[in-house]
Motif scaffolding. Structure first.
Motif: not given
Length: 273
Positions: A121, A173, A197
């Protein structure tokens, strides 16, 4: 008349179905084999063409080139990259036993390259997917596929940039995670990239759990001797108490007997009332 129309339809279908692109899929940095599946045994030579031009094919067995002929007429592509995605034509030259004239057959493949990427992130990410044959890029969402880039239009998101064939996400993100696909002008899939992620929180939790486990094991290493020693001390105390109790009891009995002897000596002939 009906039979003639049916025959013409069959010939038309056969001629067009034979030219249908054969879909093949390979992973980025992996290997892929284009199977020619031609029964002719007298294979003389093979050629491979992409949409951008001719691809050099090593024709000898066991060569170390990235693209080489294997078996009779199969073609092996090593170390796949996104630039390998798209239409490829394999042309096989063979010799007919009835004539000395070399003939050829062609097969057309639609190569699809996929990859999987894990990103932290906040970090930027570059996807080198905007090849010359790329027409648009879409991202899968709960509402279906949504455009993020289209040739002639540009980007559909201000969180992205384009530079030298790279589609760049400025700061990754969790909303950017998902599957991205690159399509050509005919909506054929060229590239698929699955982005996830990097679960740093989960890693931190696992590290903490491991520390707790190690601490518990270390604690158990020294607590067991303490428990054993304590138990031994308790047993010794109980044994000492029992021994002391027996000794006191024997002393009391000896005292009673001594008193009886003394009384007998003092009063050898007791009178009965």
């Amino acid at each position: 008349m009906f039979f003639s129309l049916l025959l013409l339809f069959g010939l038309f279908y056969h001629s067009h179905s034979g030219n249908k692109n054969l879909p093949v899929t390979g992973k980025r940095d992996g290997n892929l084999t284009l199977l020619c599946e031609i029964e002719d045994k007298q294979i003389l030579h093979v050629e491979l063409f992409s949409e951008s031009g001719t691809i050099d094919v090593c024709q000898t067995e066991g060569c170390s080139e990235r693209v080489s002929k294997t078996a009779a007429c199969d073609v092996l592509i090593k170390n796949l990259s996104f630039s390998d995605a798209g239409k490829h034509t394999l042309r096989v030259y063979y010799s007919n036993n009835q004539t000395s004239v070399a003939q050829n057959k062609e097969r057309i493949y639609q190569i699809h390259i996929y990859d999987e990427i894990t990103v932290k992130t906040g970090k930027p990410i570059k996807l080198h997917v905007l090849m010359s044959n790329a027409h648009k890029v879409e991202k899968n969402s709960s509402e279906g596929w949504k455009k993020v880039w289209e040739r002639g239009h540009g980007l559909w998101s201000d969180r992205m940039n384009v530079s030298d064939g790279d589609l760049i996400i400025k700061a990754f993100t969790d909303n950017d995670a998902g599957t991205y696909r690159v399509l050509d002008a005919e909506d054929e899939t060229l590239i698929t990239v699955n982005i996830t992620e990097s679960d740093t929180k989960l890693k931190e939790k696992l590290d903490k759990d491991e520390d707790k486990t190690n601490h518990t094991e270390e604690h158990g290493i020294w607590i067991w001797p303490v428990v054993v020693c304590s138990l031994i001390l308790v047993l010794i105390g109980i044994g000492f108490f029992i021994s002391r109790w027996h000794r006191n009891r024997n002393v009391s009995q000896d005292s009673v007997q001594e008193r009886s002897v003394v009384l007998e000596k003092l009063n050898p002939n007791p009178k009965c009332d």
